[in-house]
Design a protein around this motif. Structure first.
Motif, PDB file in Angstrom:
ATOM      1  N   ASP A 188      91.890  71.931  36.847  1.00 39.30           N
ATOM      2  CA  ASP A 188      92.167  73.210  37.538  1.00 39.30           C
ATOM      3  C   ASP A 188      91.325  74.440  36.759  1.00 39.30           C
ATOM      4  O   ASP A 188      90.719  75.281  37.135  1.00 39.30           O
ATOM      5  CB  ASP A 188      93.549  73.674  37.547  1.00 39.30           C
ATOM      6  N   TRP A 189      91.756  74.371  35.245  1.00 42.32           N
ATOM      7  CA  TRP A 189      91.059  75.148  34.355  1.00 42.32           C
ATOM      8  C   TRP A 189      89.323  75.038  34.463  1.00 42.32           C
ATOM      9  O   TRP A 189      88.584  76.228  34.389  1.00 42.32           O
ATOM     10  CB  TRP A 189      91.532  75.017  32.909  1.00 42.32           C
ATOM     11  N   LEU A 190      89.023  73.850  34.345  1.00 45.97           N
ATOM     12  CA  LEU A 190      87.617  73.546  34.400  1.00 45.97           C
ATOM     13  C   LEU A 190      86.965  74.339  35.608  1.00 45.97           C
ATOM     14  O   LEU A 190      85.933  74.826  35.655  1.00 45.97           O
ATOM     15  CB  LEU A 190      87.100  72.010  34.423  1.00 45.97           C
ATOM     16  N   ASP A 191      87.645  74.183  36.746  1.00 47.16           N
ATOM     17  CA  ASP A 191      87.425  74.440  37.911  1.00 47.16           C
ATOM     18  C   ASP A 191      87.004  76.258  38.136  1.00 47.16           C
ATOM     19  O   ASP A 191      86.366  76.740  38.772  1.00 47.16           O
ATOM     20  CB  ASP A 191      88.301  73.933  39.081  1.00 47.16           C
ATOM     21  N   THR A 192      88.040  76.675  37.204  1.00 48.72           N
ATOM     22  CA  THR A 192      88.063  78.165  37.141  1.00 48.72           C
ATOM     23  C   THR A 192      86.758  78.797  36.342  1.00 48.72           C
ATOM     24  O   THR A 192      86.180  79.455  36.587  1.00 48.72           O
ATOM     25  CB  THR A 192      89.504  78.571  36.392  1.00 48.72           C
ATOM     26  N   VAL A 193      86.566  77.860  35.138  1.00 48.96           N
ATOM     27  CA  VAL A 193      85.725  78.292  34.397  1.00 48.96           C
ATOM     28  C   VAL A 193      84.087  77.951  34.541  1.00 48.96           C
ATOM     29  O   VAL A 193      83.112  78.568  34.014  1.00 48.96           O
ATOM     30  CB  VAL A 193      85.926  78.401  32.795  1.00 48.96           C
ATOM     31  N   ARG A 194      84.130  76.660  35.149  1.00 56.53           N
ATOM     32  CA  ARG A 194      82.944  76.005  35.422  1.00 56.53           C
ATOM     33  C   ARG A 194      82.294  76.058  36.876  1.00 56.53           C
ATOM     34  O   ARG A 194      81.184  75.613  37.089  1.00 56.53           O
ATOM     35  CB  ARG A 194      82.967  74.766  34.917  1.00 56.53           C
ATOM     36  N   GLY A 195      83.189  76.467  37.754  1.00 51.97           N
ATOM     37  CA  GLY A 195      83.059  76.221  39.195  1.00 51.97           C
ATOM     38  C   GLY A 195      83.403  75.014  39.803  1.00 51.97           C
ATOM     39  O   GLY A 195      84.302  74.116  38.991  1.00 51.97           O
ATOM     40  N   ASP A 196      83.107  74.624  41.033  1.00 49.65           N
ATOM     41  CA  ASP A 196      83.413  73.386  41.569  1.00 49.65           C
ATOM     42  C   ASP A 196      83.648  72.071  40.602  1.00 49.65           C
ATOM     43  O   ASP A 196      82.604  71.442  40.269  1.00 49.65           O
ATOM     44  CB  ASP A 196      82.473  73.162  42.756  1.00 49.65           C
ATOM     45  N   THR A 197      84.731  71.494  40.346  1.00 45.51           N
ATOM     46  CA  THR A 197      84.896  70.450  39.511  1.00 45.51           C
ATOM     47  C   THR A 197      86.064  69.299  40.310  1.00 45.51           C
ATOM     48  O   THR A 197      86.938  69.756  40.758  1.00 45.51           O
ATOM     49  CB  THR A 197      85.582  70.655  38.203  1.00 45.51           C
TER      50      THR A 197
END
Length: 820
Positions: A188-197
Motif C-alpha cells: 500500500d505504501w509503495l502504491d502511494t509513493v511509486r504509483g500502481d504497484t
C-alpha cells in the motif's frame, strides 16, 4: 491430459502477455503462478512487490524486468542488492545471459563497466547516484531491489527508503522480499509513493520442507505425518521422550531413580560435608558428535548440508573436529577438480600471505569436502567455498547465520545444533523469522524432491516450541527510516525545506506511524464513550462526584508515597503529613462524602480514572507519532543552521552554505563529524598512513566485549585524534541539546594496525596488531577505503591528495584481491 478449459485460459493469457510467455519459454523450469503474475504486472507497465519464501525463485521477476529493458534500445535496468557478495554473484549470472559488454558492477570498491545497460550495484551506490543526479540515470526504466526486507535493518535500512522515495516517477520498481506478514501494508505504501504497484504474496515453497529432530541416531519427524504442518501437531514420540514413560523409558527411569535417591541423600547429613556426585549417565540423551552426524546424513543421502552454528569460533572448531575424525566426503575426481578451482581462484594471492591465512589447512579441508563460512573468513576464501558448494564438490559447510542472507547456496539439508544465539548481551532464542530464513536454504529446486531441516535434541529442547517456530512462517517488516545530516542537505539542495518535509512525511516509517495513529484514535474514541458512561454512573445528587473522587485519589497517592519513602528527611515527611491532613479534611467536608450510595459511585469513579489515565497516555502517544520523521528533520536542520551548513533568507527559505554543499558528498554514520573536521582543518598535518588510521577510527565498530587502552601511531596522528575526539564531544552535546541521539564515541582499536598496513607492514604483523581474523580486517579496511575515497573528492587540495595516497597505500595484497 490437461483440462481443455485450463489450456484455453493459458492460451488467452499468453496472447495478452506475449513477452512474458516468450520469457517463460526460455527458463529451465516452468514458472510458478506467482512468478507469472509478477511478469504479467510488469508487462502491463506496473511496479511490483513479490514476497515469497527463500529459494522460491523471486529473482525471476527481477530478471524479467531486465529482459524488458533490453528489448528497447537505450533502456537501462539496475539490479540492487544489500551485499557486495550478492552483487558479485548476480553480476556473474547476468553476464552469462547478456554478455560482458552489457553488464556492469558498482559496489563502492569495484567499478566495472558502470555505463552498461544493466548494472548490478549495492543500494548505497544507487542512493548516491540519485543525490548526485548521475548521468548514468538517463534511460533508466527498471530498478530491481533484491532482499528489500533489509529496509528493516537499523543501520542500512533507511537507504532503501531513500531510493524508493527519490527514483524518478517513470521508473518501474521491482521489490523482492522474504515472506513478511505485512506485505500488503508495505505494498500500500509503495502504491502511494511509486504509483500502481501489484502486491504478489506466495507462501509456497517450490521444494517441500521435511522437519526432523535428531535424537541419538534417529531422525524423528517433528510433526505427526497424519496431522500435517498446518496443524503444528507434534510427533507424539518426541513428546513421550520428555516424559518418564517415553520411548527412552529406561534412561528416564534410571534418572528418576537417581533423583529419588538424591532427594533422600540430600536430606541425610554427609561426612566431610561432601555430597554424592551425579552419575554422568543419568537423565542424559547423548548428543551425537558432529562427525557422526555427518556420516548419518551421508548414509541417509541427505548431503550436501549446511550446519548453522551461531559463532565463528564454533564453525572453525566444527571443521577441525570433523577433520580430526578422518571424515572424507570426496572421491579422487572431485578432489582433482577442487584443487584446480582453488589454484585458479587463488592465483592472485601472494605466497608469503598463504601461511598467515591458514591456506594449506583450508585447502585440505576443502579437498575433504568440508568448510566453514563466516564473516571472519577472507572474502576470497568465502567465494571459493560458495562456488565449490554450488558445484556439489563441498558436501558440508559449518556456517553462521549470515549465510542465510541472500547468497544462493541451497543444500539438501539444514542442521540447527541449537535454537538460541548470543546477541552481544545474552543468549536469546531465535525468532520464527530467523528459523524460516535458516531452514529456507534446505531443498534445491530441480534437484531435490524435498528439503530437510534437522534440529538436534538437547535436554532443554521443547518439541512444542520447535513446532511453533517451524509453523509460523512470517514476520513483520517495520521501517527503520530516520533522517541524517547528509540526507537533510541533499533534500534541501534539491527540493527546499517545505518539499523536503513532505517527502519525509511520505516515508514508510511515517506511513506505519500514521496507520498506528488511526488505530489509536479509534481506541480514544471508544474510550471517550466509555468515560461518558462511567461519568453518568457515578453522578451524585449531592455534588460533583468526579471532583470528590479526584480528592480521594490524591489522598490515596499521598498516603502510598508516605508509606513507601520512610527515609525522607523529617521536614519533607512533615510536609507530606500536612498535605494528607489537608486532603482528608477536604474529603470529609465535600457534600458527596455523606452520600449513602457513596461507595457504589466510588467504584464507577475508580473505573473512570483508570480509563482516563490510559486514554491520556494514548493521546500523548498519538502526538509523538504524528509528524515524527519531519520533527526529527527539523531538529537536524536546527543543528545544521547553528553550525552554518544551512542559512535562511529573509523569507525563511533554507539554502546550503559552502560547507553544506561539501556535506552532500559525505555518507556514513559520522557525516557531520567528518564534514566539521574537514572544515576546521583538523587533518591537514597527517601523512597518508595517519589519515588512513584516523579514517579507520571513524568507521570501526568494536565488539561489545572489546575494551582497554590501545597502542596508537605516533606523531601528528595523536594530536589530530585528540582534536577530533574533542570535536565529537562538542557535537554530541549539541545533538543532545536538540534531542537527537548522537553517535558512539570514536573507536581506536584498529588505528595502529591500519597505520602499519598503510606503511607496508606484512599481513602477519598487521593481523597480530589487529588481533582479528583476516576477513574482519579486510571488511574494516574496505570501509576505510570508502571514507578515504569520499575525502579524496570533497576535501581541500592537501587533504584530498593525502587521501589518494592513503588509498593507494591501503588497497594492496588481500585487500585489493577480487575474483570478479
Amino acid at each position: 491430459m490437461t483440462d481443455p478449459s485450463a489450456r484455453y485460459a493459458r492460451a488467452q493469457s499468453e496472447r495478452r502477455h506475449p513477452i512474458s510467455a516468450s520469457f517463460a519459454s526460455l527458463q529451465r523450469f516452468d514458472l510458478d503462478p506467482f512468478q507469472i503474475e509478477g511478469c504479467h504486472a510488469l508487462e502491463e507497465g506496473r511496479s511490483v512487490l513479490v514476497a515469497a519464501p527463500t529459494g522460491a525463485g523471486k529473482t525471476i521477476v527481477g530478471e524479467f524486468a531486465i529482459h524488458l529493458a533490453m528489448r528497447e534500445p537505450g533502456d537501462k535496468a539496475f539490479y540492487t542488492t544489500p551485499m557486495k557478495a550478492l552483487s558479485n554473484q548476480k553480476f556473474r549470472e547476468l553476464q552469462e545471459v547478456y554478455g560482458e559488454g552489457e553488464v556492469g558492477l558498482l559496489t563502492g570498491d569495484t567499478n566495472i563497466n558502470g555505463n552498461a545497460r544493466v548494472v548490478v550495484m549495492t543500494t548505497e551506490v544507487l542512493r548516491n547516484m540519485l543525490y548526485a543526479d548521475s548521468p548514468a540515470l538517463r534511460g533508466l526504466r527498471y530498478v530491481v531491489m533484491d532482499e528489500v526486507h533489509y529496509l528493516a535493518d537499523r543501520f542500512r535500512g533507511p537507504v532503501w527508503e531513500e531510493v524508493i522515495l527519490h527514483l524518478p516517477p517513470a521508473v518501474r520498481l521491482v521489490s523482492l522480499s522474504a515472506t513478511v506478514s505485512n506485505a500488503e501494508e508495505f505494498g500500500d505504501w509503495l502504491d502511494t509513493v511509486r504509483g500502481d504497484t501489484a502486491v504478489i504474496v506466495s507462501e509456497t515453497r517450490p521444494v517441500p520442507l521435511e522437519q526432523h529432530v535428531l535424537v541419538r541416531g534417529d531422525l524423528l519427524p517433528l510433526f505427526d505425518d497424519r496431522a500435517g504442518v498446518a496443524t503444528a501437531q507434534v510427533n507424539q514420540e518426541l513428546t513421550r521422550i520428555r516424559s518418564p514413560k517415553g520411548a527412552l523409558y529406561e534412561n528416564n527411569r534410571r534418572a528418576m531413580e537417581y533423583r529419588s535417591r538424591g532427594d533422600q541423600e540430600r536430606r541425610r547429613p554427609h561426612r566431610g560435608g561432601k555430597r554424592p556426585v551425579r552419575p554422568s549417565t543419568a537423565m542424559r540423551i547423548e548428543r551425537m558428535d558432529r562427525p557422526q552426524v555427518v556420516e548419518l546424513l551421508g548414509r541417509a543421502n541427505l548431503l550436501p548440508a549446511i550446519f548453522f552454528i551461531f559463532s565463528r569460533v564454533g564453525c572453525d572448531a566444527a571443521v577441525q573436529q570433523v577433520r580430526r575424525a578422518g571424515v572424507r566426503l570426496t572421491d579422487t575426481a572431485e578432489r582433482d577438480e577442487i584443487r584446480w578451482i582453488i589454484d585458479e581462484r587463488m592465483r592472485a594471492l601472494q605466497d608469503e600471505d598463504l601461511g598467515v591465512l591458514g591456506y594449506w589447512e583450508w585447502r585440505d579441508n576443502l579437498e575433504r569436502g568440508i568448510a566453514s563460512h563466516h564473516a571472519g573468513l577472507l572474502p576470497a576464501f568465502k567465494e571459493v567455498v560458495e562456488e565449490l558448494f554450488q558445484r556439489k564438490l563441498v558436501k558440508v559447510v559449518f556456517a553462521t547465520e549470515t549465510l542465510a542472507l541472500g547468497i544462493n547456496m541451497p543444500a539438501r539439508t539444514v542442521v540447527l545444533e541449537k535454537l538460541e544465539k548470543f546477541n552481544g548481551e545474552a543468549r536469546v532464542a531465535i525468532t520464527s523469522g530467523e528459523y524460516t530464513q535458516l531452514t529456507g536454504r534446505a531443498g534445491r529446486r530441480g534437484i531435490d524432491v524435498e528439503g530437510h531441516a534437522v534440529v538436534q535434541w538437547t535436554e532443554s529442547l521443547d518439541p512444542q516450541a520447535v513446532a511453533a517456530l517451524a509453523s509460523r512462517r512470517t514476520y513483520p517488516l517495520n521501517s527503520s527510516f530516520r533522517p541524517t545530516y547528509n540526507m537533510a542537505v541533499n533534500l534541501i539542495d534539491q527540493f527546499g525545506r517545505p518539499r523536503a518535509r513532505e517527502i519525509l512525511e511520505s516515508s514508510f516509517a511515517q506511513f506505519q506511524a500514521d496507520r498506528a495513529v488511526v488505530g489509536l484514535t479509534r481506541q480514544v474514541k471508544e474510550a471517550e464513550a466509555s468515560l461518558a458512561g462511567y461519568e453518568k454512573s457515578m453522578t451524585c445528587d449531592r455534588g460533583d462526584f468526579a471532583e470528590y473522587s479526584g480528592i480521594r485519589r490524591d489522598l490515596s497517592d499521598a498516603e502510598k508515597l508516605n508509606r513507601a519513602d520512610r527515609t525522607a528527611p523529617a521536614r519533607i515527611r512533615q510536609q507530606r503529613q500536612n498535605e494528607i491532613q489537608s486532603l482528608r479534611r477536604r474529603m470529609q467536608r465535600h457534600p458527596c462524602h455523606g452520600c449513602p450510595d457513596r461507595e457504589n459511585h466510588a467504584r464507577w469513579a475508580e473505573r473512570y480514572w483508570k480509563l482516563r489515565r490510559r486514554t491520556d497516555r494514548t493521546r500523548r502517544d498519538i502526538e509523538t507519532r504524528t509528524g515524527t520523521v519531519a520533527r526529527i528533520f527539523d531538529r537536524i536542520i536546527d543543528v545544521l543552521a547553528e553550525l552554518d551548513y544551512v542559512a535562511f533568507d529573509d523569507d525563511g527559505a533554507a539554502t546550503l552554505t559552502a560547507a553544506g554543499r561539501t556535506m552532500r558528498r559525505i555518507y556514513g554514520e559520522r557525516d557531520l563529524l567528518v564534514a566539521e573536521s574537514l572544515r576546521r582543518g583538523l587533518w591537514r598535518e597527517l601523512d597518508p598512513a595517519g589519515l588512513a588510521a584516523l579514517a579507520c577510527c571513524l568507521v570501526y565498530e568494536p565488539r561489545r566485549d572489546e575494551a582497554g587502552e590501545y597502542r596508537l601511531p605516533r606523531g601528528p596522528f595523536r594530536e589530530a585524534l585528540t582534536k577530533t575526539q574533542d570535536l565529537w564531544s562538542r557535537l554530541d552535546d549539541l545533538e543532545q541539546a536538540h534531542h537527537l541521539p548522537g553517535t558512539e564515541a570514536i573507536a581506536t582499536g584498529l588505528a595502529q594496525a591500519m597505520n602499519s598496513w598503510a606503511r607496508g607492514a606484512s599481513l602477519d604483523v598487521v593481523l597480530t596488531e589487529a588481533d582479528m581474523a583476516a576477513g574482519d580486517f579486510v571488511r574494516w579496511t574496505k570501509q576505510t577505503i570508502d571514507l578515504l575515497d569520499q575525502l579524496s573528492i570533497v576535501a581541500d587540495a592537501d587533504v584530498a591528495t593525502t587521501a589518494r595516497k592513503a588509498l593507494d597505500a591501503v588497497r594492496r595484497g588481500i585487500v585489493a584481491y577480487s575474483s570478479v
